[in-house]
Design a protein around this motif. Structure first.
Motif, PDB file in Angstrom:
ATOM      1  N   GLU A 149       0.679  -1.281  -0.054  1.00 59.11           N
ATOM      2  CA  GLU A 149       0.026   0.050  -0.221  1.00 59.11           C
ATOM      3  C   GLU A 149       0.876   0.926   0.006  1.00 59.11           C
ATOM      4  OE1 GLU A 149      -4.034   1.547   2.224  1.00 59.11           O
ATOM      5  OE2 GLU A 149      -1.892   1.096   3.574  1.00 59.11           O
ATOM      6  N   GLU A 150       1.787   1.052   0.408  1.00 65.39           N
ATOM      7  CA  GLU A 150       2.770   2.230   0.606  1.00 65.39           C
ATOM      8  C   GLU A 150       3.512   2.994  -0.319  1.00 65.39           C
ATOM      9  OE1 GLU A 150       6.159   2.311   3.733  1.00 65.39           O
ATOM     10  OE2 GLU A 150       4.551   1.712   5.298  1.00 65.39           O
ATOM     11  N   LEU A 151       3.830   1.566  -0.817  1.00 67.78           N
ATOM     12  CA  LEU A 151       4.167   1.948  -2.560  1.00 67.78           C
ATOM     13  C   LEU A 151       3.765   2.456  -3.694  1.00 67.78           C
ATOM     14  CD1 LEU A 151       6.485   0.900  -4.658  1.00 67.78           C
ATOM     15  CD2 LEU A 151       5.660  -1.182  -4.943  1.00 67.78           C
ATOM     16  N   LYS A 152       2.312   1.815  -3.904  1.00 73.45           N
ATOM     17  CA  LYS A 152       0.969   2.146  -4.376  1.00 73.45           C
ATOM     18  C   LYS A 152       0.339   3.670  -4.219  1.00 73.45           C
ATOM     19  CE  LYS A 152      -2.683  -0.416  -4.066  1.00 73.45           C
ATOM     20  NZ  LYS A 152      -3.153  -1.257  -5.022  1.00 73.45           N
ATOM     21  N   ASP A 153       0.655   3.926  -2.849  1.00 76.19           N
ATOM     22  CA  ASP A 153       0.495   5.403  -2.343  1.00 76.19           C
ATOM     23  C   ASP A 153       1.798   6.407  -3.262  1.00 76.19           C
ATOM     24  OD1 ASP A 153      -1.846   5.495  -0.898  1.00 76.19           O
ATOM     25  OD2 ASP A 153      -0.681   4.928   0.689  1.00 76.19           O
ATOM     26  N   GLN A 154       3.128   6.022  -2.904  1.00 77.35           N
ATOM     27  CA  GLN A 154       3.963   6.561  -4.068  1.00 77.35           C
ATOM     28  C   GLN A 154       4.290   6.968  -5.446  1.00 77.35           C
ATOM     29  OE1 GLN A 154       7.809   4.983  -2.527  1.00 77.35           O
ATOM     30  NE2 GLN A 154       6.558   5.429   0.015  1.00 77.35           N
ATOM     31  N   LEU A 155       3.403   5.594  -5.319  1.00 81.11           N
ATOM     32  CA  LEU A 155       3.542   5.942  -7.244  1.00 81.11           C
ATOM     33  C   LEU A 155       2.236   6.082  -8.295  1.00 81.11           C
ATOM     34  CD1 LEU A 155       4.309   2.288  -7.861  1.00 81.11           C
ATOM     35  CD2 LEU A 155       5.814   3.714  -7.723  1.00 81.11           C
ATOM     36  N   ALA A 156       0.900   6.651  -6.788  1.00 75.47           N
ATOM     37  CA  ALA A 156      -0.367   6.828  -7.440  1.00 75.47           C
ATOM     38  C   ALA A 156       0.147   8.505  -7.577  1.00 75.47           C
ATOM     39  CB  ALA A 156      -0.889   6.818  -5.809  1.00 75.47           C
ATOM     40  N   ILE A 157       1.081   9.147  -6.343  1.00 74.91           N
ATOM     41  CA  ILE A 157       1.084  11.020  -6.814  1.00 74.91           C
ATOM     42  C   ILE A 157       1.879  10.394  -7.794  1.00 74.91           C
ATOM     43  CG2 ILE A 157       2.123  12.742  -5.566  1.00 74.91           C
ATOM     44  CD1 ILE A 157       1.650  10.982  -2.785  1.00 74.91           C
ATOM     45  N   ARG A 158       3.276  10.163  -7.636  1.00 74.51           N
ATOM     46  CA  ARG A 158       3.921   9.550  -9.097  1.00 74.51           C
ATOM     47  C   ARG A 158       3.684   9.811 -10.356  1.00 74.51           C
ATOM     48  NH1 ARG A 158       9.991   6.371 -10.028  1.00 74.51           N
ATOM     49  NH2 ARG A 158      10.357   7.120 -11.796  1.00 74.51           N
ATOM     50  N   PHE A 159       2.964   8.986 -10.528  1.00 78.47           N
ATOM     51  CA  PHE A 159       2.518   9.017 -11.815  1.00 78.47           C
ATOM     52  C   PHE A 159       0.010   8.497 -11.941  1.00 78.47           C
ATOM     53  CE2 PHE A 159       5.113   5.751 -11.660  1.00 78.47           C
ATOM     54  CZ  PHE A 159       6.442   5.466 -12.835  1.00 78.47           C
TER      55      PHE A 159
END
Length: 179
Positions: A149-159
């Motif tokens: 979930e943490e990874l997805k949060d970071q990637l959702a902002i970036r992409f």
């Protein structure tokens, strides 16, 4: 033709995301019911051409954020026959994403604002087992699910406007979990 009742029912579950966009929402316990309803619709439409239907993806993992799109996996005997499901799937509102670029996976999407993605794969083949292994490991390990979930949060902002890049950026984590 998709019934108005069936189409409007998607909104009852908080589903729908503009194609290409990435947005995560808190897990919705009603997604399990939404899956069961959609799986039954697919079963009755395909009339035995499928072997099994499973709920996969983040929406199938309680407690973590997800895009508000249900991922369903339909296992069939002969993978090459997947495109032949197009007329049946179209009758319940699915478009065949011929050029989705996912090896060994025939992808069907529902709605202009996507509410469901169906992955048609060979039953008990490598991709079937891969999708289930990832889901089951995250369901069994809360710490691993939180890391994802943490990874997805970071990637959702970036992409946020590039779903393909978002998905590609998760691959190393997924591959590590399923290795």
């Amino acid at each position: 033709m998709v019934s108005d009742q069936h189409q409007s029912g998607c909104n009852d579950f908080g589903l729908g995301l503009r194609q290409g966009a990435v947005m995560l929402v808190p897990h919705n316990s009603a997604w399990k019911t939404a899956f069961e309803i959609e799986a039954e619709t697919i079963r009755s439409t395909l009339r035995g051409r499928q072997i099994d239907i499973q709920h996969i993806g983040s929406s199938s993992i309680p407690g973590i954020k997800s895009k508000p799109i249900l991922d369903l996996m339909v296992g069939i005997e002969d993978f090459q026959a997947g495109p032949l499901l197009e007329p049946a799937m179209a009758s319940i509102g699915y478009d065949f994403a011929r050029h989705a670029g996912v090896p060994d996976d025939h992808v069907f999407g529902k709605g202009i604002e996507r509410t469901h993605l169906v992955h048609v794969v060979k039953f008990d083949g490598p991709l079937w087992r891969h999708y289930l292994m990832f889901r089951d490991r995250l369901r069994a390990d809360r710490s691993l699910a939180r890391d994802y979930e943490e990874l997805k949060d970071q990637l959702a902002i970036r992409f946020s406007q590039d779903r393909a890049a978002y998905t590609a950026a998760k691959k190393a984590f997924i591959d590590q979990v399923t290795a």
